[in-house]
Design a protein around this motif. Structure first.
Motif, PDB file in Angstrom:
ATOM      1  N   GLU A  66       0.846  -1.207   0.000  1.00  0.00           N
ATOM      2  CA  GLU A  66       0.000   0.000   0.000  1.00  0.00           C
ATOM      3  C   GLU A  66       0.876   1.251   0.000  1.00  0.00           C
ATOM      4  O   GLU A  66       0.613   2.206  -0.733  1.00  0.00           O
ATOM      5  CB  GLU A  66      -0.867  -0.012   1.259  1.00  0.00           C
ATOM      6  N   LYS A  67       1.942   1.208   0.817  1.00  0.00           N
ATOM      7  CA  LYS A  67       2.861   2.373   0.889  1.00  0.00           C
ATOM      8  C   LYS A  67       3.588   2.546  -0.442  1.00  0.00           C
ATOM      9  O   LYS A  67       3.842   3.654  -0.887  1.00  0.00           O
ATOM     10  CB  LYS A  67       3.873   2.178   2.027  1.00  0.00           C
ATOM     11  N   MET A  68       3.941   1.416  -1.077  1.00  0.00           N
ATOM     12  CA  MET A  68       4.632   1.516  -2.381  1.00  0.00           C
ATOM     13  C   MET A  68       3.750   2.241  -3.380  1.00  0.00           C
ATOM     14  O   MET A  68       4.217   3.071  -4.156  1.00  0.00           O
ATOM     15  CB  MET A  68       4.930   0.118  -2.937  1.00  0.00           C
ATOM     16  N   HIS A  69       2.439   1.934  -3.357  1.00  0.00           N
ATOM     17  CA  HIS A  69       1.527   2.594  -4.300  1.00  0.00           C
ATOM     18  C   HIS A  69       1.487   4.095  -4.037  1.00  0.00           C
ATOM     19  O   HIS A  69       1.419   4.884  -4.976  1.00  0.00           O
ATOM     20  CB  HIS A  69       0.121   1.989  -4.218  1.00  0.00           C
ATOM     21  N   GLU A  70       1.514   4.470  -2.752  1.00  0.00           N
ATOM     22  CA  GLU A  70       1.510   5.908  -2.442  1.00  0.00           C
ATOM     23  C   GLU A  70       2.739   6.577  -3.029  1.00  0.00           C
ATOM     24  O   GLU A  70       2.702   7.686  -3.531  1.00  0.00           O
ATOM     25  CB  GLU A  70       1.488   6.125  -0.920  1.00  0.00           C
ATOM     26  N   ALA A  71       3.870   5.865  -3.000  1.00  0.00           N
ATOM     27  CA  ALA A  71       5.122   6.459  -3.482  1.00  0.00           C
ATOM     28  C   ALA A  71       5.296   6.348  -5.001  1.00  0.00           C
ATOM     29  O   ALA A  71       5.840   7.252  -5.630  1.00  0.00           O
ATOM     30  CB  ALA A  71       6.303   5.787  -2.774  1.00  0.00           C
ATOM     31  N   TYR A  72       4.842   5.251  -5.600  1.00  0.00           N
ATOM     32  CA  TYR A  72       5.184   4.992  -7.011  1.00  0.00           C
ATOM     33  C   TYR A  72       4.003   5.026  -7.981  1.00  0.00           C
ATOM     34  O   TYR A  72       4.201   4.909  -9.184  1.00  0.00           O
ATOM     35  CB  TYR A  72       5.867   3.623  -7.141  1.00  0.00           C
ATOM     36  N   GLY A  73       2.769   5.096  -7.484  1.00  0.00           N
ATOM     37  CA  GLY A  73       1.618   5.141  -8.397  1.00  0.00           C
ATOM     38  C   GLY A  73       0.832   3.843  -8.416  1.00  0.00           C
ATOM     39  O   GLY A  73       1.072   2.943  -7.605  1.00  0.00           O
ATOM     40  N   PRO A  74      -0.133   3.705  -9.341  1.00  0.00           N
ATOM     41  CA  PRO A  74      -1.094   2.592  -9.282  1.00  0.00           C
ATOM     42  C   PRO A  74      -0.541   1.236  -9.697  1.00  0.00           C
ATOM     43  O   PRO A  74      -1.184   0.216  -9.478  1.00  0.00           O
ATOM     44  CB  PRO A  74      -2.202   3.030 -10.246  1.00  0.00           C
ATOM     45  N   ILE A  75       0.648   1.212 -10.346  1.00  0.00           N
ATOM     46  CA  ILE A  75       1.231  -0.106 -10.661  1.00  0.00           C
ATOM     47  C   ILE A  75       2.652  -0.148 -10.116  1.00  0.00           C
ATOM     48  O   ILE A  75       3.436   0.781 -10.329  1.00  0.00           O
ATOM     49  CB  ILE A  75       1.176  -0.417 -12.183  1.00  0.00           C
ATOM     50  N   VAL A  76       2.973  -1.210  -9.358  1.00  0.00           N
ATOM     51  CA  VAL A  76       4.332  -1.330  -8.817  1.00  0.00           C
ATOM     52  C   VAL A  76       4.851  -2.756  -8.982  1.00  0.00           C
ATOM     53  O   VAL A  76       4.074  -3.722  -8.988  1.00  0.00           O
ATOM     54  CB  VAL A  76       4.425  -0.971  -7.304  1.00  0.00           C
ATOM     55  N   ARG A  77       6.173  -2.834  -9.109  1.00  0.00           N
ATOM     56  CA  ARG A  77       6.815  -4.148  -9.124  1.00  0.00           C
ATOM     57  C   ARG A  77       7.107  -4.477  -7.660  1.00  0.00           C
ATOM     58  O   ARG A  77       7.926  -3.790  -7.027  1.00  0.00           O
ATOM     59  CB  ARG A  77       8.110  -4.065  -9.945  1.00  0.00           C
ATOM     60  N   ILE A  78       6.447  -5.523  -7.142  1.00  0.00           N
ATOM     61  CA  ILE A  78       6.547  -5.763  -5.698  1.00  0.00           C
ATOM     62  C   ILE A  78       7.570  -6.839  -5.339  1.00  0.00           C
ATOM     63  O   ILE A  78       7.892  -7.026  -4.180  1.00  0.00           O
ATOM     64  CB  ILE A  78       5.177  -6.134  -5.086  1.00  0.00           C
ATOM     65  N   ASN A  79       8.038  -7.575  -6.327  1.00  0.00           N
ATOM     66  CA  ASN A  79       9.130  -8.533  -6.114  1.00  0.00           C
ATOM     67  C   ASN A  79       9.773  -8.811  -7.479  1.00  0.00           C
ATOM     68  O   ASN A  79       9.341  -8.223  -8.483  1.00  0.00           O
ATOM     69  CB  ASN A  79       8.649  -9.791  -5.355  1.00  0.00           C
ATOM     70  N   PRO A  80      10.787  -9.648  -7.561  1.00  0.00           N
ATOM     71  CA  PRO A  80      11.458  -9.789  -8.861  1.00  0.00           C
ATOM     72  C   PRO A  80      10.527 -10.221  -9.990  1.00  0.00           C
ATOM     73  O   PRO A  80      10.826  -9.976 -11.161  1.00  0.00           O
ATOM     74  CB  PRO A  80      12.512 -10.873  -8.589  1.00  0.00           C
ATOM     75  N   TYR A  81       9.395 -10.862  -9.651  1.00  0.00           N
ATOM     76  CA  TYR A  81       8.567 -11.461 -10.706  1.00  0.00           C
ATOM     77  C   TYR A  81       7.200 -10.833 -10.894  1.00  0.00           C
ATOM     78  O   TYR A  81       6.567 -11.052 -11.916  1.00  0.00           O
ATOM     79  CB  TYR A  81       8.339 -12.957 -10.384  1.00  0.00           C
ATOM     80  N   GLU A  82       6.717 -10.104  -9.902  1.00  0.00           N
ATOM     81  CA  GLU A  82       5.278  -9.809  -9.841  1.00  0.00           C
ATOM     82  C   GLU A  82       4.963  -8.312  -9.825  1.00  0.00           C
ATOM     83  O   GLU A  82       5.677  -7.525  -9.201  1.00  0.00           O
ATOM     84  CB  GLU A  82       4.751 -10.462  -8.540  1.00  0.00           C
ATOM     85  N   LEU A  83       3.860  -7.947 -10.500  1.00  0.00           N
ATOM     86  CA  LEU A  83       3.375  -6.565 -10.478  1.00  0.00           C
ATOM     87  C   LEU A  83       2.089  -6.507  -9.660  1.00  0.00           C
ATOM     88  O   LEU A  83       1.308  -7.461  -9.662  1.00  0.00           O
ATOM     89  CB  LEU A  83       3.080  -6.084 -11.900  1.00  0.00           C
ATOM     90  N   HIS A  84       1.875  -5.384  -8.985  1.00  0.00           N
ATOM     91  CA  HIS A  84       0.642  -5.214  -8.206  1.00  0.00           C
ATOM     92  C   HIS A  84      -0.049  -3.935  -8.661  1.00  0.00           C
ATOM     93  O   HIS A  84       0.598  -2.917  -8.898  1.00  0.00           O
ATOM     94  CB  HIS A  84       0.971  -5.128  -6.713  1.00  0.00           C
TER      95      HIS A  84
END
Ligand code: HEM
Length: 490
Positions: A66-84
């Motif tokens: 959730e914090k990553m989305h606040e910092a980077y926008g509506p799509i983020v790479r959350i680990n080496p393989y996956e997008l959220h």
């Protein structure tokens, strides 16, 4: 001389390993097809980042995402393989049926409760369709309506337990009570044999505890695929020491397997099932279902999925909704006024079809499902053949993409003031139709427990900190020190 050789060999190995790590880091950060997507570099580099939040900090990666989305926008790479993705408008584009495009599950994530052939653990699009098709008729609205009296019987047992405790100082943990209810309903409905959890004086607290303990293993099982099969190979007394929740799981699997074998023997002997049909009778006697979906091991896995899926989610939703109803007398009063139109005398039990027509009860159920989250963990989907588009981003085929119920349900643009319980937000006509066993249980149980003119539930040493779920162990989990959502019957 030998020492120098060993030293040089170790140095060489270290050098090769460092080179490997460096190449992997360069690949993941700059060359990987999803390298261009925004997100923390450390998360893109290694799964240990997620391990830190989910295993060491106990189910906290969802909050971190959730914090990553606040910092980077509506799509983020959350680990080496996956997008959220955190964008409610995209939900219907990600979770699509086969007529739109093929979708497969993410194998890495399906092992969260161990390796399984169950529908939920099936990766392939086509195989998932076959397996889901084999069990779906059993949970159709028509089937649920046929077995509604069985569900009602279990609910009646709960109500008589509440009556027996009326006026006493004994407190009831609603999470245990509703887990016992959901466990007895699902076992009666599916296997024609209630587990008898409701007969336990304290509503068999071990039942809910076992599922939560199993959930707590989920992040470890996902990260380390060898862990669950290794535990499974060990003698039970060793597993008891290493991972007590696994014992409950293994014992349940054994009893489910025994049940499948019994039904098979009964059918082979040509004996007719004179009692209530079970899901096993349904699958085993259906000529349209392939032999692969009739194997003992597979049916056992499917049965376990149904028991697991049918217990924690339903109980959590019922207990949370009850808390908010007791906490908000004006909402409860409005609900009871509406229930009074179909429950004119004490003990009168309208059926599911009648209750579904009640707009305020329906809104209460929608709001309970929203605020309790259902499944808290993100659900991944992979488009195996074609790229998918999210805004200006083209997501390459075979990339796991996920969204999380927590973020959707707590989105203030759709649900202003999201952590407040407000059935009113659902009073406009809804496009959603609530028709499966879980909804049948939610309607019947809430109407019976909060019937006008019956007993009254009063919160006992319980506040919002016992209701909120700060831990994502796939199932939403309460703080460890909480003693539950406790009530006294007045
Ligand atoms: C409030 C109650 C419930 C909630 C919130 C809930 C939520 C969910 C969610 C979100 C999934 C999707 C998982 C995924 O796509 O990876 C799921 C799958 C499933 N649930 Fe439920 N569930 C509930 C009750 C039940 C009950 C009572 C049953 C049993 C009758 C059940 C049986 C299943 C099955 C068999 C699947 C797997 C379906 C598939 O893979 O196609 N659930 N549930």
């Amino acid at each position: 001389m030998l020492e120098l050789f060993t030293f040089n060999a170790a140095l060489l190995l270290l050098g090769v390993f460092s080179l490997y790590l460096l190449s992997l880091a360069i690949y993941r950060l700059y060359l990987d097809p999803i390298a261009k997507f925004p997100g923390p570099k450390l998360a893109a580099l290694t799964l240990w980042y997620q391990f830190y939040y989910d295993v060491l900090k106990q189910g906290k990666y969802t909050v971190e995402i959730e914090k990553m989305h606040e910092a980077y926008g509506p799509i983020v790479r959350i680990n080496p393989y996956e997008l959220h993705i955190n964008d409610p408008d995209y939900y219907d584009n990600l979770y699509v049926g086969g007529s739109v495009r093929k979708t497969i599950r993410y194998g890495w994530a399906t092992r969260m409760f161990g390796k399984t052939s169950s529908t939920l653990g099936t990766i392939s699009h086509d195989l998932h369709r076959i397996r889901r098709g084999a069990i779906a008729p059993f949970f159709s609205k028509q089937s649920v309506q046929k077995l509604e009296p069985e569900v009602q019987l279990v609910i009646e047992k709960l109500i008589s337990r509440f009556h027996a405790l009326q006026g006493s100082d004994t407190s009831i943990n609603l999470i245990d009570a509703f887990s016992a209810l959901a466990g007895d309903v699902i076992s009666q409905y599916t296997f024609a044999q209630p587990y008898g959890l409701m007969d336990s004086p304290d509503f068999a607290p071990w039942w809910h505890k076992a599922w939560i303990e199993i959930s707590k293993n989920s992040h470890k099982f996902t990260q380390f695929g060898w862990l669950e099969p290794t535990l499974r190979m060990m003698p039970l007394f060793v597993v008891k020491v290493l991972s007590p929740p696994m014992v409950a799981l293994i014992e349940m699997q054994d009893s489910l397997k025994k049940q499948v074998i019994e039904v098979k023997t009964e059918l082979q002997a040509g004996r007719k099932n004179t009692g209530q049909r079970t899901i096993f009778h349904d699958v085993l006697t259906n000529d349209n279902i392939r032999p692969e979906e009739k194997g003992t091991e597979h049916l056992k896995n499917e049965a376990q999925l149904v028991v697991a899926a049918g217990t924690v989610t339903t109980a959590q939703t019922l207990a949370t909704t009850s808390f908010y109803l007791i906490e908000n007398p004006p909402i409860l009063e409005k609900l009871q006024q509406e229930l009074g139109t179909v429950m004119k005398t004490e003990g009168q039990r309208p059926d599911w079809q009648q209750l579904e027509q009640l707009p305020y009860l329906t809104a209460v159920i929608h709001e309970g499902l929203r605020i309790a989250y259902g499944i808290m963990h993100r659900l991944q989907r992979i488009s195996p053949d074609e790229a998918i588009q999210f805004n200006e981003w083209t997501i390459p085929p075979m990339t796991p993409v996920s969204m999380s119920a927590k973020m959707l349900h707590d989105n203030p643009k759709i649900f202003p003031n999201p952590r407040s319980f407000s059935p009113e937000r659902w009073l406009q006509p809804s496009p959603y139709r609530l028709e499966n066993l879980a909804y049948c249980e939610l309607y019947l149980a809430l109407a019976a427990v909060f019937a006008p003119g019956g007993f009254r539930l009063e919160l006992f040493e319980t506040d919002i900190s016992d209701v909120e779920t700060p831990h994502d162990y796939v199932n939403p989990c309460h703080r460890a020190e909480s003693k539950g959502i406790r009530v006294r019957v007045k």
